[in-house]
Design an enzyme around this catalytic site. Structure first.
Site, mmCIF file in Angstrom:
data_model
loop_
_atom_site.group_PDB
_atom_site.id
_atom_site.type_symbol
_atom_site.label_atom_id
_atom_site.label_comp_id
_atom_site.label_asym_id
_atom_site.label_seq_id
_atom_site.Cartn_x
_atom_site.Cartn_y
_atom_site.Cartn_z
ATOM 1 C CG ASP A 121 31.030 13.488 0.985
ATOM 2 O OD1 ASP A 121 31.401 12.710 0.086
ATOM 3 O OD2 ASP A 121 30.247 13.157 1.890
ATOM 4 C CE1 TYR A 123 22.364 12.414 2.020
ATOM 5 C CE2 TYR A 123 20.902 14.203 1.354
ATOM 6 C CZ TYR A 123 21.151 13.075 2.125
ATOM 7 O OH TYR A 123 20.195 12.634 2.996
ATOM 8 C CG HIS A 128 22.517 7.833 1.274
ATOM 9 N ND1 HIS A 128 22.676 7.085 2.412
ATOM 10 C CD2 HIS A 128 23.025 9.068 1.556
ATOM 11 C CE1 HIS A 128 23.270 7.820 3.351
ATOM 12 N NE2 HIS A 128 23.480 9.030 2.855
ATOM 13 N NE ARG A 137 13.471 15.505 5.865
ATOM 14 C CZ ARG A 137 14.725 15.267 5.498
ATOM 15 N NH1 ARG A 137 15.705 15.516 6.357
ATOM 16 N NH2 ARG A 137 15.012 14.795 4.298
ATOM 17 C CD GLU A 194 28.445 9.134 4.761
ATOM 18 O OE1 GLU A 194 29.133 9.825 3.977
ATOM 19 O OE2 GLU A 194 27.506 9.594 5.433
ATOM 20 C CD GLU A 196 30.963 9.437 0.190
ATOM 21 O OE1 GLU A 196 31.436 10.240 -0.651
ATOM 22 O OE2 GLU A 196 30.578 9.775 1.321
ATOM 23 C CG ASP A 228 33.182 11.187 4.133
ATOM 24 O OD1 ASP A 228 34.268 11.429 4.686
ATOM 25 O OD2 ASP A 228 32.300 12.037 3.976
ATOM 26 N NE ARG A 232 25.742 7.686 9.372
ATOM 27 C CZ ARG A 232 25.774 8.151 8.132
ATOM 28 N NH1 ARG A 232 25.526 9.422 7.885
ATOM 29 N NH2 ARG A 232 26.058 7.342 7.122
ATOM 30 C CD GLN A 235 26.177 13.826 9.668
ATOM 31 O OE1 GLN A 235 26.674 12.712 9.687
ATOM 32 N NE2 GLN A 235 25.630 14.348 8.587
ATOM 33 C CE1 TYR A 239 20.877 17.763 9.577
ATOM 34 C CE2 TYR A 239 20.915 16.946 11.835
ATOM 35 C CZ TYR A 239 20.246 17.137 10.646
ATOM 36 O OH TYR A 239 18.947 16.717 10.510
ATOM 37 C CE LYS A 248 28.906 12.848 6.944
ATOM 38 N NZ LYS A 248 28.583 11.587 6.291
ATOM 39 C CB THR A 252 37.862 11.059 4.149
ATOM 40 O OG1 THR A 252 36.912 11.932 4.767
ATOM 41 C CG2 THR A 252 37.313 10.562 2.820
ATOM 42 C CB THR A 342 26.147 7.202 1.232
ATOM 43 O OG1 THR A 342 26.818 7.808 2.334
ATOM 44 C CG2 THR A 342 25.923 5.726 1.529
ATOM 45 C CD GLU A 356 21.377 4.357 3.164
ATOM 46 O OE1 GLU A 356 20.616 4.266 2.190
ATOM 47 O OE2 GLU A 356 22.611 4.524 3.058
#
Length: 410
Positions: A121, A123, A128, A137, A194, A196, A228, A232, A235, A239, A248, A252, A342, A356
């Protein structure tokens, strides 16, 4: 007055002869017998039986319970089979042989059409990745320094790739909110989607031999919609420092249909402008055809449209992802599946995840079934999509649907 043939499609049908996606199906009278099928309108053609009836040299290849033998046969076979199928469903002289081999889509059971070898997978959406960066952040740069120099990805779990319509059990795991003194164990409370696009590999490659950008069409058979699912909260706790794992790997979902790349030639489009010069193995500026796809995705929760992500905005292309995935010498296997990551656009209504859309739960979305920040038990998510086809037509991608069921006690 004669009954209308299922081959007489309404004008503009997105599953007309210009499309012809592949799947695997079974019928109520023979539930244990899986067969390769091709969708035409609201019918499924038994491809193996059609090939046998019309004396095709590819009859044995299509009379299989999986697409894997066709995937492994390579690009010449893919092209020849597609040309034959197009003739079988369009040439009037073939109707007497073909019509008895058509099954109503509503009367068959669709299965996972290929055996998934490895799952990767990516990114690849700048919108996104930027949104996620701002969420987690807020005082730093939203994109990591490597993001515009290589397609970031991770290896997922192929054994939990499931076909559209399969229920998704809410996963359990460790989670820890910033204010919690210690982690707790339990069902995810931030279960997400997600939206995709997945790419299905046909022809394998030799270990130690990278696949160049220009060889993309020699290895990738087609594409499919993909959801997917993402926990959250699980994760977020697990992660650092290695990336997604239990958050994850529980499920899927993919469409039951694989659209061959040839059906999407009219949808090829240039990717967004690059901000940095790319290293030679990723530099697609001199490639003969544009690397992106103009796919229009729609996300529904409980029948209500919540997002319309545009795949044309994806920063990294499928060919670049394939090149990066193999540049270290990693080999491809027939049935490998890799996801785009995503898909999100620049507008709020184009965001491909609830993370999001609700800004990590801050802003609930309104549905007829109530407000949502993340998915609740009983929620059903459906992804659909279409792409521009030849002569003003639309190419439909098979939907991918999944319903959330409660976590199971361990």
């Amino acid at each position: 007055m004669s009954e209308q043939s299922p081959l007489d499609l309404a004008e503009g049908d997105p599953f007309g002869p210009h499309n012809l996606p592949y799947g695997v199906f079974s019928t109520p009278d023979e539930p244990g017998r899986r067969r390769v099928g091709v969708r035409i309108g609201d019918s499924v053609l038994d491809a193996g039986a059609a090939a046998h009836a019309l004396g095709s040299p590819y009859a044995a290849l299509l009379a299989q319970p999986s697409l894997n033998p066709l995937l492994a046969a390579g690009r010449t076979a893919w092209r020849d089979v597609r040309r034959a199928l197009t003739a079988w469903v369009t040439v009037p002289a073939h109707r007497a042989d073909i019509e008895p081999l058509l099954h109503p889509l509503s009367a068959v059971t669709l299965h996972l059409p290929y055996e998934v070898a490895d799952y990767v997978d990516f990114y690849a959406s700048e919108h996104h990745a930027t949104n996620v960066g701002h969420i987690f952040r807020p005082d730093g740069e939203p994109l990591t320094p490597n993001w515009k120099h290589l397609p970031i990805g991770y290896h997922g779990r192929s054994g939990t790739v499931v076909v559209s319509g399969t229920d998704v059990v809410r996963p359990s795991g460790q989670r820890k909110a910033p204010s919690d003194p210690a982690p707790v164990f339990g069902p995810s409370v931030k279960l997400d989607i997600e939206a995709e696009v997945g790419f299905v590999v046909g022809t394998p490659s030799e270990q130690g031999s990278p696949v160049a950008l220009g060889d993309y069409r020699d290895h990738v058979f087609g594409l499919t919609l993909l959801n997917d699912w993402s926990a959250r909260d699980i994760q977020a706790w697990e992660y650092v420092p290695l990336g997604p794992f239990l958050g994850k790997s529980f499920a899927t979902s993919v469409s039951a249909w694989v659209t061959p790349l040839e059906a999407l030639d009219a949808a090829r489009t240039a990717p967004p402008a690059r901000d940095f010069d790319l290293l030679p193995y990723l530099d697609d500026s001199a490639e003969e055809e544009p690397g992106g796809y103009d796919l229009r995705i729609t996300v529904e929760i409980n029948g209500e449209v919540v997002s319309e992500p545009p795949f044309a905005t994806m920063y990294w292309t499928a060919a670049q992802q394939l090149a990066h995935m193999t540049v270290n010498g990693a080999s491809l296997r027939t049935g490998d599946l890799y996801g785009s990551g995503t898909v999100s656009g620049p507008e709020v209504h184009q965001r491909g995840s609830l993370l999001e859309l609700t800004w990590n739960g801050r802003d609930a979305i309104e549905l007829p079934t109530g407000k949502r920040t993340f998915l609740e038990d009983g929620d059903e998510v459906t992804l659909t999509a279409w792409a521009p086809g030849p002569d003003g037509t639309r190419v439909g991608l098979g939907e991918v649907t999944g319903r959330i069921v409660p976590a199971r006690e361990g």
